[in-house]
Design a protein around this motif. Structure first.
Motif, short mmCIF file in Angstrom:
data_model
loop_
_atom_site.label_atom_id
_atom_site.label_comp_id
_atom_site.label_asym_id
_atom_site.label_seq_id
_atom_site.Cartn_x
_atom_site.Cartn_y
_atom_site.Cartn_z
N ILE A 488 0.77 -1.17 -0.01
CA ILE A 488 -0.01 -0.11 -0.04
C ILE A 488 0.89 1.22 0.01
CG2 ILE A 488 -1.54 1.19 1.37
CD1 ILE A 488 -3.24 -1.31 2.01
N ALA A 489 2.14 1.06 0.77
CA ALA A 489 2.92 2.40 0.74
C ALA A 489 3.29 2.60 -0.58
CB ALA A 489 4.15 2.08 1.45
N HIS A 490 3.72 1.65 -1.37
CA HIS A 490 4.23 1.91 -2.74
C HIS A 490 2.94 2.49 -3.71
CE1 HIS A 490 8.39 0.33 -3.08
NE2 HIS A 490 7.98 -0.70 -2.13
N SER A 491 1.78 1.89 -3.39
CA SER A 491 0.77 2.46 -4.34
C SER A 491 0.43 3.85 -3.97
CB SER A 491 -0.43 1.37 -4.11
OG SER A 491 -1.28 1.81 -5.02
N VAL A 492 0.25 4.30 -2.78
CA VAL A 492 -0.11 5.59 -2.35
C VAL A 492 0.81 6.56 -3.05
CG1 VAL A 492 -1.73 4.93 -0.51
CG2 VAL A 492 0.50 5.58 0.06
N VAL A 493 2.24 6.27 -2.82
CA VAL A 493 3.02 7.13 -3.45
C VAL A 493 2.93 7.20 -4.99
CG1 VAL A 493 5.46 7.67 -3.70
CG2 VAL A 493 4.65 6.75 -1.39
N ARG A 494 2.66 6.08 -5.64
CA ARG A 494 2.32 6.33 -6.96
C ARG A 494 1.36 6.90 -7.43
NH1 ARG A 494 -0.48 3.46 -10.17
NH2 ARG A 494 -1.05 2.09 -8.59
N LEU A 495 0.37 6.75 -6.54
CA LEU A 495 -1.14 7.49 -6.83
C LEU A 495 -1.05 8.90 -6.70
CD1 LEU A 495 -3.71 5.03 -5.09
CD2 LEU A 495 -3.50 5.47 -7.76
N PHE A 496 -0.46 9.33 -5.51
CA PHE A 496 -0.69 10.93 -5.17
C PHE A 496 0.67 11.64 -5.24
CE2 PHE A 496 -3.88 8.56 -2.52
CZ PHE A 496 -4.98 9.30 -3.10
N GLY A 497 1.84 11.09 -5.43
CA GLY A 497 3.08 11.55 -5.65
C GLY A 497 3.67 12.74 -4.53
N GLU A 498 3.99 13.75 -4.98
CA GLU A 498 4.27 14.81 -4.14
C GLU A 498 3.10 15.64 -3.33
OE1 GLU A 498 7.29 16.13 -3.39
OE2 GLU A 498 7.85 14.01 -4.27
N VAL A 511 8.47 -2.15 9.60
CA VAL A 511 8.42 -2.62 8.11
C VAL A 511 7.74 -1.33 7.10
CG1 VAL A 511 8.24 -4.24 6.19
CG2 VAL A 511 8.94 -4.78 8.55
N THR A 512 6.58 -1.14 7.24
CA THR A 512 5.89 -0.28 6.47
C THR A 512 6.64 1.01 6.45
OG1 THR A 512 3.74 -1.43 6.88
CG2 THR A 512 3.68 0.77 5.97
N ARG A 517 9.88 5.49 4.18
CA ARG A 517 11.17 6.11 4.11
C ARG A 517 11.93 5.92 2.77
NH1 ARG A 517 11.01 4.18 9.91
NH2 ARG A 517 10.38 6.01 10.90
N GLY A 518 11.99 4.88 2.24
CA GLY A 518 12.72 4.64 1.33
C GLY A 518 12.18 5.17 -0.13
N LEU A 519 10.84 5.41 0.03
CA LEU A 519 10.35 6.16 -1.12
C LEU A 519 10.39 7.56 -0.78
CD1 LEU A 519 6.93 3.84 -1.19
CD2 LEU A 519 8.80 4.01 -3.03
#
Length: 560
Positions: A488-498, A511-512, A517-519
């Motif tokens: 979900i972390a990967h997906s929300v960053v891709r969906l909403f970006g900055e 872990v999440t 932080r890695g993103l």
């Protein structure tokens, strides 16, 4: 035995005569058409269909009556006003047709004639029709006109009451509508009279001397008329006034003023409908902050990113604490394309020493597949059962399975260490998603264990964000977004970006948080207990520190 006729809630009458026919006969003397002959075919056409005019109460779906919820479950088609909370529609069947009636400010508002035609069309098809109205349909809801028209056309009409906003405001705003010393009566008053009204307009002389509380509906835009008129007819300008906008909603707003100042307050605060306005001495005893507004997340908007069919309980936890909750699924959970590996694992469960579940979704899909194959818990034989965390263990309990192993920390490393210390055997079955970290399998294999992995469900990203939620984020009215897994972390960053940088992120686990932080995004809070209630607790603790006991709601008393 009593000879009194029985009340039939389905026909809305006492006795055996159909409600619609009884109504026709009563009204003939008032100049309405005689339907006994000319509309016989119409009445027969509607024999199978029924129309329910249903009040939902204002805002909060929990104000819905049991009767209304029961009827919604039966509905084939639901026509609803814009003020009806969308959560109310969850009481309806998934296959029920749901028709929004628009909003005049957006230029897509249905006329009463269009609504009537659509209702009659559906009823003539033998469908169960529900017309949902915010509040109570008989209090400034045009129920009389609508019901009379439908009955005259031959439709069978049932009216189900709801809590009207003018009374709900008393409880949700803690405004005493009656008071032993100051108010022995309550008057519900429209601030906007129909252009077709017959008889005298509002009698401001009577209202000004009314021995109790006045509750104005639709009075925001007409305050410049009724407030000066009340004063002109003798009502003191210092009379307390409490204005409550969007009563029962998560953004309920309460303004305190006086009769002499209410017009300027409305203009200064740019107050827009819907609102109810309480006028009278009893209103002086309302607290500045009601229990409804004193909940820890009142005034905060939270976006839940779990798959839609799994978001309900999490949403309810947040809503119970006062939050406005929006649902933006970041991923969807679907069965695997091929069950071959899972089926083989189920057939050979007795060959494993330990079966490890890495998520609650894995538990659901695996056990559902077992049921489809005609197997039950006996198939596990002597195998031990492990769960990666408390949420997964709870899901196992739903299937009457108690996890033998649950690690102290909700992460793969902790589970691997716990399993190796527990030593349930050498042969492991890992039930997992289509994607995720390989840590658990790698650690077990490096320790010399035999590991078989099966994909029990597929985890797919949602491709586009909800436009309304994106707009809310960009306007700054979204305060929190929950992140309950690395995928979900990967997906929300891709969906909403900055745009995500304007929102506080609540992470379920270390872990999440590491994934975020890695993103490039730092979580605002991290749950101490890695569950949905744990996230809610973390958000509440942060909000408590932020507010410092202050009042984030918009409320004031004139002169303070």
């Amino acid at each position: 035995m009593s000879d009194s006729p029985k009340f039939d809630p389905e026909t809305n009458l006492a006795g055996d005569e159909p409600a619609s026919r009884k109504g026709y006969e009563t009204r003939r003397g008032q100049g309405l058409p005689n339907h006994s002959a000319e509309n016989a075919n119409s009445v027969q056409a509607f024999a199978a269909g029924r129309v329910y005019l249903v009040g939902t109460g204002p805002g909060e779906p929990k104000l819905l009556t049991l009767w209304a919820a029961e009827i919604l479950e039966k509905a084939d088609i639901i026509l609803y006003d814009y003020l009806v909370d969308p959560r109310v529609l969850e009481f309806a069947r998934p296959d029920a047709e749901k028709v929004p009636l628009g909003h005049h400010s957006l230029g897509d508002h249905w006329t009463q004639d269009q609504i009537n035609r659509r209702i009659l069309e559906a009823a003539a098809q033998g469908r169960t029709v529900v017309r949902l109205k915010s509040g109570d349909p008989v209090v400034f809801g045009r129920q009389a006109d609508e019901a009379e028209f439908l009955r005259n056309a031959g439709a069978r009409v049932v009216i189900i009451p709801g809590i009207t906003a003018g009374l709900a405001v008393g409880a949700l705003g803690e405004i005493p509508l009656t008071h032993a010393q100051f108010a022995s009566a309550v008057a519900l008053v429209t601030g906007q009279q129909s252009h077709e009204a017959h008889g005298a307009l509002l009698n401001y002389q009577s209202l000004a001397t009314f021995p109790g509380t006045l509750v104005f509906y639709m009075g925001v835009r007409s305050a410049s008329v009724w407030a000066p008129e009340l004063i002109r007819h003798g009502k003191p300008a210092e009379t307390p006034v409490v204005l409550v906008r969007r009563c029962g909603w998560p953004n309920q707003q309460t303004l305190f003023t006086t009769l002499g100042e209410v017009v300027s307050v409305i203009e200064r605060q740019a107050v827009k409908p819907p609102a109810v306005i309480v006028v009278g001495e009893a209103a002086r005893h309302a607290p500045i902050r009601s229990w409804f507004a004193d909940r820890p997340l009142f005034g905060r908007c939270c976006v839940v990113t779990r798959p839609e069919h799994q978001a309900g309980k999490f949403r309810d936890l947040l809503a119970e604490l006062g939050a406005e909750v929006l649902i933006q699924p970041a991923v969807e959970i679907v069965p695997p394309n091929d069950w071959t590996d899972v089926d083989a694992a189920i057939a050979g469960l007795k060959d494993f020493d330990c079966v490890v579940f890495s998520s609650a979704n894995g538990v659901r899909f695996f056990f559902d597949r077992m049921r489809q194959l005609g197997r039950d818990a006996r198939a596990f034989g002597s195998a031990r059962i492990a769960a990666i965390g408390p949420g997964t263990a709870d899901e196992l309990q739903r299937f009457q399975i108690r996890a033998d192993v649950v690690p102290p920390v909700f992460r793969a490393e902790s589970l691997a260490e716990t399993l190796l210390a527990y030593e349930p055997g050498r042969r492991y079955l890992l039930v997992r998603a289509s994607r995720g970290r390989p840590t658990l399998a790698n650690m077990l294999e490096q320790a010399g264990r035999e590991v078989t992995q099966v994909v029990a469900y597929t985890n797919r990203d949602i491709e586009t964000p909800c436009p309304e939620i994106m707009a809310r984020i960009r306007e700054g009215s979204v305060h929190w977004m929950t992140v309950t897994s690395s995928s979900i972390a990967h997906s929300v960053v891709r969906l909403f970006g900055e745009d995500l940088r304007t929102v506080k992120l609540a992470s379920i686990s270390p872990v999440t948080s590491e994934t975020l932080r890695g993103l490039g995004f730092e979580p605002t809070v991290e749950a101490k207990v890695y569950t949905m209630p744990g996230i809610v607790d973390a958000i509440c603790q942060h909000e408590g520190m932020r507010s410092g006991g202050g009042d984030p709601a918009t409320s004031f008393r004139s002169g303070t």
